[in-house]
Structure formats: structure tokens, C-alpha cells
Write a protein that holds these residues in place. Structure first.
Motif, PDB file in Angstrom:
ATOM      1  N   TYR A 165       0.893  -1.343  -0.147  1.00  0.00           N
ATOM      2  CA  TYR A 165      -0.168  -0.233  -0.230  1.00  0.00           C
ATOM      3  C   TYR A 165       0.966   0.986   0.040  1.00  0.00           C
ATOM      4  O   TYR A 165       1.833   1.508   0.859  1.00  0.00           O
ATOM      5  CB  TYR A 165      -1.044   0.030   1.145  1.00  0.00           C
ATOM      6  CG  TYR A 165      -2.441  -1.133   1.068  1.00  0.00           C
ATOM      7  CD1 TYR A 165      -3.049  -1.015   0.825  1.00  0.00           C
ATOM      8  CD2 TYR A 165      -1.607  -2.409   1.392  1.00  0.00           C
ATOM      9  CE1 TYR A 165      -4.276  -1.611   0.667  1.00  0.00           C
ATOM     10  CE2 TYR A 165      -2.569  -3.602   1.336  1.00  0.00           C
ATOM     11  CZ  TYR A 165      -3.605  -3.704   1.117  1.00  0.00           C
ATOM     12  OH  TYR A 165      -4.665  -4.048   0.764  1.00  0.00           O
ATOM     13  N   LEU A 166       0.480   1.996  -0.885  1.00  0.00           N
ATOM     14  CA  LEU A 166       1.257   3.560  -1.118  1.00  0.00           C
ATOM     15  C   LEU A 166       0.444   4.302  -0.788  1.00  0.00           C
ATOM     16  O   LEU A 166      -0.261   5.104  -2.157  1.00  0.00           O
ATOM     17  CB  LEU A 166       1.550   3.466  -2.463  1.00  0.00           C
ATOM     18  CG  LEU A 166       2.422   4.431  -3.463  1.00  0.00           C
ATOM     19  CD1 LEU A 166       3.757   5.161  -1.831  1.00  0.00           C
ATOM     20  CD2 LEU A 166       3.303   4.809  -4.267  1.00  0.00           C
ATOM     21  N   HIS A 167       0.680   4.985   0.395  1.00  0.00           N
ATOM     22  CA  HIS A 167      -0.012   5.824   0.307  1.00  0.00           C
ATOM     23  C   HIS A 167      -2.172   5.860   0.025  1.00  0.00           C
ATOM     24  O   HIS A 167      -2.890   6.634  -0.055  1.00  0.00           O
ATOM     25  CB  HIS A 167       0.248   7.491   0.010  1.00  0.00           C
ATOM     26  CG  HIS A 167       1.922   8.135  -0.794  1.00  0.00           C
ATOM     27  ND1 HIS A 167       2.243   8.316  -1.511  1.00  0.00           N
ATOM     28  CD2 HIS A 167       2.541   7.747   0.718  1.00  0.00           C
ATOM     29  CE1 HIS A 167       3.185   8.306  -1.017  1.00  0.00           C
ATOM     30  NE2 HIS A 167       4.088   8.033   0.314  1.00  0.00           N
ATOM     31  N   ALA A 168      -1.536   4.870   1.421  1.00  0.00           N
ATOM     32  CA  ALA A 168      -3.577   4.114   1.505  1.00  0.00           C
ATOM     33  C   ALA A 168      -3.697   3.608  -0.469  1.00  0.00           C
ATOM     34  O   ALA A 168      -5.218   2.771  -0.171  1.00  0.00           O
ATOM     35  CB  ALA A 168      -4.510   4.457   1.799  1.00  0.00           C
ATOM     36  N   SER A 169      -3.267   3.159  -1.878  1.00  0.00           N
ATOM     37  CA  SER A 169      -3.991   2.757  -2.387  1.00  0.00           C
ATOM     38  C   SER A 169      -2.877   1.488  -2.027  1.00  0.00           C
ATOM     39  O   SER A 169      -1.734   1.573  -1.882  1.00  0.00           O
ATOM     40  CB  SER A 169      -3.843   3.345  -3.462  1.00  0.00           C
ATOM     41  OG  SER A 169      -4.016   5.075  -3.341  1.00  0.00           O
ATOM     42  N   ARG A 170      -3.783   0.482  -3.037  1.00  0.00           N
ATOM     43  CA  ARG A 170      -2.992  -0.770  -2.901  1.00  0.00           C
ATOM     44  C   ARG A 170      -2.742  -0.515  -4.290  1.00  0.00           C
ATOM     45  O   ARG A 170      -2.595  -0.531  -5.078  1.00  0.00           O
ATOM     46  CB  ARG A 170      -4.395  -2.282  -2.637  1.00  0.00           C
ATOM     47  CG  ARG A 170      -3.530  -3.275  -3.126  1.00  0.00           C
ATOM     48  CD  ARG A 170      -4.544  -4.652  -2.717  1.00  0.00           C
ATOM     49  NE  ARG A 170      -5.811  -4.834  -3.511  1.00  0.00           N
ATOM     50  CZ  ARG A 170      -5.467  -5.601  -5.097  1.00  0.00           C
ATOM     51  NH1 ARG A 170      -4.062  -6.013  -4.689  1.00  0.00           N
ATOM     52  NH2 ARG A 170      -6.616  -5.274  -5.955  1.00  0.00           N
ATOM     53  N   MET A 171      -1.171  -1.075  -4.334  1.00  0.00           N
ATOM     54  CA  MET A 171      -0.357  -1.422  -5.632  1.00  0.00           C
ATOM     55  C   MET A 171      -0.891  -2.280  -6.511  1.00  0.00           C
ATOM     56  O   MET A 171      -0.772  -3.666  -5.691  1.00  0.00           O
ATOM     57  CB  MET A 171       1.500  -0.508  -5.455  1.00  0.00           C
ATOM     58  CG  MET A 171       1.977   0.242  -4.338  1.00  0.00           C
ATOM     59  SD  MET A 171       1.619   1.541  -5.342  1.00  0.00           S
ATOM     60  CE  MET A 171       2.641   1.316  -6.709  1.00  0.00           C
ATOM     61  N   ASP A 172      -1.029  -2.164  -7.966  1.00  0.00           N
ATOM     62  CA  ASP A 172      -1.230  -2.999  -8.688  1.00  0.00           C
ATOM     63  C   ASP A 172       0.432  -4.319  -8.951  1.00  0.00           C
ATOM     64  O   ASP A 172       1.580  -3.534  -9.168  1.00  0.00           O
ATOM     65  CB  ASP A 172      -1.343  -2.456 -10.008  1.00  0.00           C
ATOM     66  CG  ASP A 172      -1.119  -3.527 -11.189  1.00  0.00           C
ATOM     67  OD1 ASP A 172      -1.210  -5.020 -11.413  1.00  0.00           O
ATOM     68  OD2 ASP A 172      -1.738  -3.331 -12.475  1.00  0.00           O
ATOM     69  N   ARG A 173      -0.010  -5.127  -9.032  1.00  0.00           N
ATOM     70  CA  ARG A 173       1.309  -6.045  -8.496  1.00  0.00           C
ATOM     71  C   ARG A 173       2.215  -6.139  -9.943  1.00  0.00           C
ATOM     72  O   ARG A 173       3.397  -6.306  -9.975  1.00  0.00           O
ATOM     73  CB  ARG A 173       0.879  -7.670  -8.321  1.00  0.00           C
ATOM     74  CG  ARG A 173       0.495  -7.993  -6.861  1.00  0.00           C
ATOM     75  CD  ARG A 173       0.912  -8.854  -6.737  1.00  0.00           C
ATOM     76  NE  ARG A 173       0.524  -8.826  -5.092  1.00  0.00           N
ATOM     77  CZ  ARG A 173       0.102 -10.658  -3.977  1.00  0.00           C
ATOM     78  NH1 ARG A 173       1.398 -10.979  -4.472  1.00  0.00           N
ATOM     79  NH2 ARG A 173      -0.281 -10.105  -3.581  1.00  0.00           N
ATOM     80  N   SER A 174       1.614  -5.894 -11.034  1.00  0.00           N
ATOM     81  CA  SER A 174       2.438  -5.584 -12.192  1.00  0.00           C
ATOM     82  C   SER A 174       3.691  -4.401 -11.976  1.00  0.00           C
ATOM     83  O   SER A 174       4.135  -4.426 -12.926  1.00  0.00           O
ATOM     84  CB  SER A 174       1.878  -5.924 -13.602  1.00  0.00           C
ATOM     85  OG  SER A 174       1.180  -4.275 -13.251  1.00  0.00           O
ATOM     86  N   ASN A 175       3.203  -3.597 -11.437  1.00  0.00           N
ATOM     87  CA  ASN A 175       4.076  -2.803 -11.305  1.00  0.00           C
ATOM     88  C   ASN A 175       5.044  -2.246  -9.972  1.00  0.00           C
ATOM     89  O   ASN A 175       5.927  -1.835  -9.529  1.00  0.00           O
ATOM     90  CB  ASN A 175       3.226  -0.838 -10.848  1.00  0.00           C
ATOM     91  CG  ASN A 175       2.231  -0.672 -11.481  1.00  0.00           C
ATOM     92  OD1 ASN A 175       2.474  -0.747 -13.103  1.00  0.00           O
ATOM     93  ND2 ASN A 175       1.271  -0.455 -12.115  1.00  0.00           N
ATOM     94  N   ILE A 176       4.541  -3.891  -9.494  1.00  0.00           N
ATOM     95  CA  ILE A 176       6.189  -3.966  -8.103  1.00  0.00           C
ATOM     96  C   ILE A 176       7.010  -4.936  -9.084  1.00  0.00           C
ATOM     97  O   ILE A 176       6.529  -6.352  -9.095  1.00  0.00           O
ATOM     98  CB  ILE A 176       4.967  -4.249  -6.955  1.00  0.00           C
ATOM     99  CG1 ILE A 176       4.505  -3.614  -6.864  1.00  0.00           C
ATOM    100  CG2 ILE A 176       5.893  -4.375  -6.146  1.00  0.00           C
ATOM    101  CD1 ILE A 176       3.486  -3.805  -5.732  1.00  0.00           C
ATOM    102  N   PHE A 177       8.673  -4.968  -8.443  1.00  0.00           N
ATOM    103  CA  PHE A 177       8.752  -5.887  -9.127  1.00  0.00           C
ATOM    104  C   PHE A 177      10.006  -6.462  -7.598  1.00  0.00           C
ATOM    105  O   PHE A 177      10.479  -5.646  -7.324  1.00  0.00           O
ATOM    106  CB  PHE A 177      10.280  -5.623 -10.149  1.00  0.00           C
ATOM    107  CG  PHE A 177       9.160  -5.039 -11.336  1.00  0.00           C
ATOM    108  CD1 PHE A 177       9.446  -5.503 -12.748  1.00  0.00           C
ATOM    109  CD2 PHE A 177       8.321  -3.831 -11.791  1.00  0.00           C
ATOM    110  CE1 PHE A 177       8.537  -5.122 -13.623  1.00  0.00           C
ATOM    111  CE2 PHE A 177       8.192  -3.112 -12.613  1.00  0.00           C
ATOM    112  CZ  PHE A 177       7.332  -4.251 -13.826  1.00  0.00           C
ATOM    113  N   SER A 178      10.644  -7.566  -8.164  1.00  0.00           N
ATOM    114  CA  SER A 178      11.458  -7.624  -7.294  1.00  0.00           C
ATOM    115  C   SER A 178      13.214  -7.759  -8.570  1.00  0.00           C
ATOM    116  O   SER A 178      12.721  -7.612  -9.678  1.00  0.00           O
ATOM    117  CB  SER A 178      11.519  -9.503  -7.067  1.00  0.00           C
ATOM    118  OG  SER A 178      11.370 -10.617  -8.397  1.00  0.00           O
ATOM    119  N   ILE A 179      14.762  -8.222  -7.824  1.00  0.00           N
ATOM    120  CA  ILE A 179      15.788  -8.474  -9.011  1.00  0.00           C
ATOM    121  C   ILE A 179      15.410  -9.412  -8.529  1.00  0.00           C
ATOM    122  O   ILE A 179      16.145 -10.491  -7.861  1.00  0.00           O
ATOM    123  CB  ILE A 179      16.815  -7.135  -8.221  1.00  0.00           C
ATOM    124  CG1 ILE A 179      16.373  -6.255  -8.081  1.00  0.00           C
ATOM    125  CG2 ILE A 179      18.024  -7.357  -9.332  1.00  0.00           C
ATOM    126  CD1 ILE A 179      15.378  -5.352  -9.828  1.00  0.00           C
TER     127      ILE A 179
END
Length: 121
Positions: free
Chosen positions: A32-46
Motif C-alpha cells: 500500500y502506497l499512501h493508502a492505495s493498493r499497488m498493482d502487482r504488475s508495477n512491483i518488481f523483484s530483482i
């Protein structure tokens, strides 16, 4: 349980997540970024082969979760047992940040340890 950072001096940080925090949720892996759940397609691992979309779940009981704040790049990174699990851009840098953990049950515990303590081990 949620773990992350909150912005010091703003509205009291009493909710699991709010517009004044960046939080990672146990089990589901939601961020959650500033109360908004992030779309997992925009979150990455390395991975060794470079950035790749992250599909694994969140942290579990017994995991060691670390939070790294990068003020230069306005980024918060979350690690599970030393491995990068989530990285989120968009952190505010105009106010101080503080570690934040929210616990939703009386039988759950969390221990906050600063980097200085980890470096001494």
C-alpha cells in the motif's frame, strides 16, 4: 500485520495503512502506497537475470523482514530473509519517515532492530 514506514508528524498512524504510510501486508504480499493498493504488475523483484515481475506471496511467521529507505530515489525496499521482495517508488522526502508496524492480534509479536544493531552481529 503490516510493516513499512510512516511519515512522522502527520495524522496519527493508527490504521493498518493510510495516506501517510507505505506498508507491506503479511501473507497476501499486498503493498500500500499512501493508502492505495499497488498493482502487482508495477512491483518488481530483482533476480540474477535482472528485474522480473513479482508473484510470490508476502512474508510468513518466522521470517525476518527488513525495510530499506532510499531518500535519493524516493524508494522503499522490503526484504524477506535477506532477499529483495518488494521495491516501491514514490516515497515522500519532504517529511521525516519512521518505522511502522501494525499488529492485528494479541498473539503476534514484532521486534524492531536498527541497522546499527544488525551491523554489530
Amino acid at each position: 500485520m503490516y510493516i513499512g514506514v510512516g511519515y512522522r508528524g502527520l495524522t496519527p498512524l493508527t490504521d493498518a495503512y493510510s495516506k501517510h504510510s507505505i506498508m507491506w501486508r503479511k501473507h497476501t504480499g499486498d503493498v500500500y502506497l499512501h493508502a492505495s493498493r499497488m498493482d502487482r504488475s508495477n512491483i518488481f523483484s530483482i533476480s540474477p537475470s535482472g528485474p522480473e515481475p513479482l508473484h510470490e506471496e508476502g512474508y510468513k511467521d518466522g521470517d525476518v523482514v527488513s525495510v530499506e529507505v532510499d531518500f535519493s530515489n524516493q524508494r522503499v525496499s522490503f526484504y524477506t530473509n535477506g532477499r529483495l521482495s518488494r521495491r516501491v517508488n514514490g516515497m515522500r522526502t519532504d517529511v521525516p519517515v519512521v518505522p511502522l508496524v501494525t499488529i492485528g492480534a494479541s498473539d503476534v509479536t514484532a521486534t524492531l532492530v536498527g541497522r546499527d544493531a544488525l551491523d554489530k552481529e
